[in-house]
Design a protein around this motif. Structure first.
Motif, mmCIF file in Angstrom:
data_model
loop_
_atom_site.group_PDB
_atom_site.id
_atom_site.type_symbol
_atom_site.label_atom_id
_atom_site.label_comp_id
_atom_site.label_asym_id
_atom_site.label_seq_id
_atom_site.Cartn_x
_atom_site.Cartn_y
_atom_site.Cartn_z
ATOM 1 N N ALA A 1 -27.029 36.413 -32.207
ATOM 2 C CA ALA A 1 -27.038 34.746 -31.637
ATOM 3 C C ALA A 1 -28.163 34.533 -30.904
ATOM 4 O O ALA A 1 -29.055 33.496 -31.074
ATOM 5 C CB ALA A 1 -25.683 34.611 -30.838
ATOM 6 N N MET A 2 -28.622 35.385 -29.918
ATOM 7 C CA MET A 2 -29.783 35.154 -29.227
ATOM 8 C C MET A 2 -31.155 35.055 -30.008
ATOM 9 O O MET A 2 -31.799 34.211 -29.758
ATOM 10 C CB MET A 2 -29.957 36.346 -28.247
ATOM 11 N N LEU A 3 -31.335 36.070 -30.928
ATOM 12 C CA LEU A 3 -32.390 35.998 -31.747
ATOM 13 C C LEU A 3 -32.429 34.733 -32.757
ATOM 14 O O LEU A 3 -33.372 34.181 -33.158
ATOM 15 C CB LEU A 3 -32.457 37.265 -32.808
ATOM 16 N N LEU A 4 -31.332 34.161 -33.337
ATOM 17 C CA LEU A 4 -31.287 32.941 -34.178
ATOM 18 C C LEU A 4 -31.494 32.063 -33.132
ATOM 19 O O LEU A 4 -32.242 31.005 -33.758
ATOM 20 C CB LEU A 4 -29.767 32.884 -34.609
ATOM 21 N N ALA A 5 -30.907 31.794 -32.053
ATOM 22 C CA ALA A 5 -31.338 30.745 -31.108
ATOM 23 C C ALA A 5 -32.929 30.672 -30.727
ATOM 24 O O ALA A 5 -33.342 29.432 -30.758
ATOM 25 C CB ALA A 5 -30.509 30.824 -30.009
ATOM 26 N N ILE A 6 -33.354 31.983 -30.386
ATOM 27 C CA ILE A 6 -34.795 31.769 -30.172
ATOM 28 C C ILE A 6 -35.566 31.416 -31.338
ATOM 29 O O ILE A 6 -36.633 30.634 -31.362
ATOM 30 C CB ILE A 6 -35.275 33.112 -29.674
ATOM 31 N N GLY A 7 -35.257 32.022 -32.541
ATOM 32 C CA GLY A 7 -35.889 31.629 -33.640
ATOM 33 C C GLY A 7 -35.730 30.192 -34.232
ATOM 34 O O GLY A 7 -36.685 29.643 -34.702
ATOM 35 N N SER A 8 -34.870 29.441 -33.822
ATOM 36 C CA SER A 8 -34.629 28.175 -33.997
ATOM 37 C C SER A 8 -35.615 27.224 -33.070
ATOM 38 O O SER A 8 -35.825 26.026 -33.412
ATOM 39 C CB SER A 8 -33.066 27.525 -33.671
ATOM 40 N N SER B 1 -26.230 28.398 -36.773
ATOM 41 C CA SER B 1 -25.914 29.797 -36.947
ATOM 42 C C SER B 1 -25.781 30.307 -35.806
ATOM 43 O O SER B 1 -24.950 31.179 -35.521
ATOM 44 C CB SER B 1 -27.136 30.227 -37.919
ATOM 45 N N ALA B 2 -26.844 30.136 -34.959
ATOM 46 C CA ALA B 2 -26.608 30.942 -33.767
ATOM 47 C C ALA B 2 -25.254 30.402 -32.907
ATOM 48 O O ALA B 2 -24.633 31.396 -32.305
ATOM 49 C CB ALA B 2 -27.916 30.548 -32.595
ATOM 50 N N GLU B 3 -25.101 29.133 -32.849
ATOM 51 C CA GLU B 3 -23.948 28.562 -32.287
ATOM 52 C C GLU B 3 -22.501 29.283 -32.919
ATOM 53 O O GLU B 3 -21.602 29.685 -32.120
ATOM 54 C CB GLU B 3 -23.767 27.250 -32.457
ATOM 55 N N LEU C 1 -22.834 19.671 -25.952
ATOM 56 C CA LEU C 1 -23.213 18.423 -25.248
ATOM 57 C C LEU C 1 -24.727 18.490 -25.521
ATOM 58 O O LEU C 1 -25.269 17.092 -25.457
ATOM 59 C CB LEU C 1 -22.849 18.562 -23.790
ATOM 60 N N PHE C 2 -25.525 19.460 -25.599
ATOM 61 C CA PHE C 2 -26.921 19.457 -25.377
ATOM 62 C C PHE C 2 -27.432 20.371 -26.506
ATOM 63 O O PHE C 2 -27.779 21.829 -26.518
ATOM 64 C CB PHE C 2 -27.834 20.066 -24.365
ATOM 65 N N PRO C 3 -27.491 20.220 -27.759
ATOM 66 C CA PRO C 3 -27.462 21.058 -29.080
ATOM 67 C C PRO C 3 -28.906 21.278 -29.283
ATOM 68 O O PRO C 3 -29.628 20.674 -30.109
ATOM 69 C CB PRO C 3 -26.736 20.161 -30.190
ATOM 70 N N GLN C 4 -29.783 21.758 -28.352
ATOM 71 C CA GLN C 4 -31.159 22.432 -28.433
ATOM 72 C C GLN C 4 -31.148 23.959 -28.406
ATOM 73 O O GLN C 4 -32.305 24.289 -28.140
ATOM 74 C CB GLN C 4 -31.664 21.841 -27.244
ATOM 75 N N ALA C 5 -30.014 24.703 -28.522
ATOM 76 C CA ALA C 5 -29.910 26.311 -28.759
ATOM 77 C C ALA C 5 -30.419 26.755 -27.209
ATOM 78 O O ALA C 5 -30.600 27.989 -27.217
ATOM 79 C CB ALA C 5 -31.014 26.567 -29.847
ATOM 80 N N ILE C 6 -30.545 26.012 -26.345
ATOM 81 C CA ILE C 6 -30.691 26.456 -24.886
ATOM 82 C C ILE C 6 -29.551 27.147 -24.419
ATOM 83 O O ILE C 6 -29.442 28.327 -23.817
ATOM 84 C CB ILE C 6 -31.182 25.383 -23.980
ATOM 85 N N GLY D 1 -26.322 31.986 -22.980
ATOM 86 C CA GLY D 1 -24.765 32.580 -23.274
ATOM 87 C C GLY D 1 -24.952 33.893 -23.840
ATOM 88 O O GLY D 1 -24.199 34.849 -23.532
ATOM 89 N N SER D 2 -25.725 33.992 -25.170
ATOM 90 C CA SER D 2 -25.706 35.326 -25.405
ATOM 91 C C SER D 2 -26.518 36.241 -24.468
ATOM 92 O O SER D 2 -26.196 37.705 -24.602
ATOM 93 C CB SER D 2 -26.585 35.170 -26.937
ATOM 94 N N LEU D 3 -27.539 35.881 -23.883
ATOM 95 C CA LEU D 3 -28.279 36.755 -22.778
ATOM 96 C C LEU D 3 -27.266 37.168 -21.876
ATOM 97 O O LEU D 3 -27.187 38.496 -21.552
ATOM 98 C CB LEU D 3 -29.380 35.810 -22.180
ATOM 99 N N ILE D 4 -26.504 36.426 -21.293
ATOM 100 C CA ILE D 4 -25.392 36.698 -20.130
ATOM 101 C C ILE D 4 -24.175 37.658 -20.958
ATOM 102 O O ILE D 4 -23.938 38.644 -20.193
ATOM 103 C CB ILE D 4 -24.792 35.665 -19.573
ATOM 104 N N GLY D 5 -24.007 37.228 -22.085
ATOM 105 C CA GLY D 5 -22.915 38.006 -22.839
ATOM 106 C C GLY D 5 -23.155 39.427 -22.780
ATOM 107 O O GLY D 5 -22.429 40.244 -22.486
#
Length: 630
Positions: A329-336, A347-349, A399-404, A409-413
């Motif tokens: 999830a983290m790789l997908l989010a940063i990739g986005s 996909s990350a979400e 609420l803020f769909p920016q992959a932030i 969340g993936s980092l803390i998880g």
């Protein structure tokens, strides 16, 4: 098609998680019913658990992993390793399963890193000649408080404790010498009456069969040694009373042979299993297992059911699989943030949601096995901190769909599951409750609420880190993203303040009922209060205009230090009612974490050049995000 990709990815990964419910390949392909053996219940450290848990927790504490390789380099199942420990100790002693990394300890045992598997794992046979010196060095270290020991002293005590635990396992069912124990027990069963008479006659200086008396007395001595050495109680009680306190060690059950005139039938069952395992006779082994489980089914159906569930839970490894999903999830989010935001962000979400669901199922299963609320020790608090933070991130991402939020969340998880893994190296994570926590009501109120406060404070810190890092990447942080992060941190700090305050007050009420005072300046109580004060300072600084966005982010990052001190640091002080012992590895990890947070705060205050234009690819990503908002 683009909308289906996140769903398909989530479905594939969910299927991968579900495959963990299958019997492990090594057990599935064995001619022996290893899975059936691993599900047998025993009593250890105050609770009924399957032998599978015994194998996995011991391997983790010995070498930091559950995988075992034999002398030929072949991987064997944890259950097969446990069977060798029980019934073929001479073979188990050749497996390199004891981790040593301290150079001084290696000097003591006369080995180098090149003698060990992966340059750090050694066999009992390699260490056996150095046992007296290990024991001597450990006794010297025992004279000091744990917090006063240096790295070598802590390492030698840890090695001594591992070797003691290793030896205890070998005496669970047999004298630990690899002899044909079943033949001895059958002989005793046939001769117990004459043997007892011969022993009595010998002590009365009367005529007796010396060979008979000597053999019986040698066996009695072996039973007593087994009783002294073993740590597990595998023999369930006979009769109508099946209470946990009636479970026995094998040695204890066998010693009673000389009083009852009959070898305990369950001890004979395990001796039969041992002979079948020594002879590598799967047919006999499997037959005995089936018959024994059938006998247990009559009086121990509930224990068998619970052991089966725990065995399945162990094999599924939900937290390991969730940690893999968090990384994806983290790789997908940063990739986005760089390419294909319309595909990678959702996909990350979706992957984050699957990871959170898997973690939820894992925590619920632990609650069912323990019969307790979710947070009962440091290990479970790590799971719950991550679970709470990820739940908040899933809401924030809507609420803020920016992959932030997905990134945070993936980092803390992942980080909290990594912490949980290291905490699991100390032994059984479903351990019996400590007396200070033994209250389901307060565990379900104070502990959960205060842990949610931890989750929220860490989440604010993680979001602030994303702000600081992106602000230092040319074109990495435009005004809209900066404003969104500012609002997210503010909202989460408000949430953290509320839950930390309520949790601290509930803790005071608990202390008043348990210890007769509301507040005792215990380090843990002070730590909880400091979190409340620190979050209040952040809010005051924002409301009073004393800190702008960058200052708020730096304060939020420092909140990570404050929370880590309250969570782990207070436990290491060795004082107060919440002290659970000094942890050397955790101490240095905490120092490293604090240093990293201070560096990030320093980076936040590095001089900045004039605002840089947003990179074209990030502009496109953000425009896309804005479009999805509208």
């Amino acid at each position: 098609m683009k909308r289906l990709i996140p769903l398909l990815l989530a479905a594939v990964l969910a299927l991968w998680v579900g495959m963990g419910l299958k019997t492990p390949k090594l057990e599935r392909e064995s001619a022996f019913h290893l899975d059936e053996f691993s599900r047998l219940p025993v009593l250890s450290n105050g609770r009924i658990k399957p032998l599978d848990t015994i194998a996995r927790t011991h391997l983790l504490s010995f070498q930091g992993r559950q995988r075992v390789k034999n002398a030929e380099g072949e991987t064997i199942a944890p259950t097969a390793w446990l069977l060798d420990m029980f019934f073929r100790p001479e073979l188990a002693d050749s497996y390199q399963t004891i981790e040593i990394v301290h150079p001084g300890v290696l000097d003591v045992v006369g080995l180098s890193i090149n003698d060990g598997q992966d340059k750090k794992r050694f066999s009992f046979s390699q260490l056996e000649s150095a046992l007296p010196e290990i024991d001597r060095q450990a006794k010297l270290a025992d004279a000091l408080q744990s917090a006063q020991r240096d790295a070598f002293q802590r390492a030698i005590v840890q090695l001594r404790n591992r070797l003691v635990s290793y030896q205890q396992l070998k005496f669970t069912f047999t004298p630990g010498d690899g002899s044909d124990f079943r033949t001895d027990l059958v002989w005793l069963q046939d001769n117990v009456g004459p043997a007892v008479a011969a022993i009595r006659a010998r002590f009365n200086n009367e005529e007796h069969d010396e060979a008979l008396a000597t053999r019986a007395m040698n066996l009695g001595s072996a039973f007593g040694h087994m009783n002294d050495m073993a740590g597990i109680l595998p023999i369930p009680p006979q009769g109508d009373d099946t209470s946990d306190h009636l479970w026995q060690k094998s040695g204890q059950a066998l010693v009673s042979t000389f009083q009852t005139g009959q070898v305990h039938p369950f001890a004979l069952v395990y001796a039969g299993l041992g002979t079948a395992w020594q002879d590598q006779d799967p047919e006999t082994f499997n037959t005995i297992i089936t018959l024994y489980r059938g006998i247990l089914d009559d009086s121990f159906a509930e224990q068998l059911k619970k052991a089966d569930r725990e065995n399945t839970f162990n094999g599924a490894e939900p937290f390991y699989r969730a940690s893999v999903l968090f990384v994806i999830a983290m790789l997908l989010a940063i990739g986005s943030w760089l390419v294909w935001p319309k595909v990678l962000r959702p996909s990350a979400e979706a992957v984050l949601a699957v990871a959170w669901f898997v973690t939820t199922v894992g925590i619920l299963t632990r609650m069912w096995l323990e019969g307790r609320p979710p947070v009962t020790n440091l290990y479970s608090s790590a799971l719950f901190v991550g679970w709470g933070a990820v739940a908040l991130c899933i809401i924030l991402e809507r609420l803020f769909p920016q992959a932030i939020a997905v990134t945070a969340g993936s980092l803390i998880g992942f980080a909290t599951l990594l912490i949980a893994h290291h905490l699991s190296l100390s032994g059984d994570t479903l351990e019996m409750m400590r007396a200070v926590l033994d209250s389901n009501f307060w565990l379900a109120t104070h502990v959960i609420v205060i842990t949610i406060g931890y989750s929220a404070t860490y989440l604010a810190g993680a979001l602030a880190i994303i702000y600081i890092v992106r602000s230092r990447v040319p074109g990495g942080l435009d005004k809209n993203t900066g404003d969104a992060l500012n609002r997210m941190v503010y909202g989460i700090v408000c949430f953290a303040t509320l839950f930390s305050l309520i949790g601290t007050i509930l803790g005071g009420i608990w202390a008043d009922q348990s210890w007769g005072r509301f507040w005792g300046w215990d380090p843990k109580e002070n730590g909880a209060l400091i979190i409340v004060i620190w979050n209040a300072i952040i809010l005051h600084a924002r409301w009073g205009g004393m800190a702008r966005t960058r200052g708020i982010m730096a304060l939020a990052v420092f909140g990570n230090i404050v929370t880590s001190w309250s969570w782990f640091g207070t436990n290491m002080l060795g004082v107060g009612l919440h002290s659970y012992g000094f942890m050397d590895a955790a101490f240095w990890a905490l120092i490293g974490f604090v240093t990293s947070q201070l560096i990030l705060i320093g980076i936040a205050y590095l001089p900045t050049s004039a605002a840089k234009p947003t990179a074209p690819h990030l502009s496109a990503s953000l425009d896309s995000a804005k479009g999805s908002n509208s």
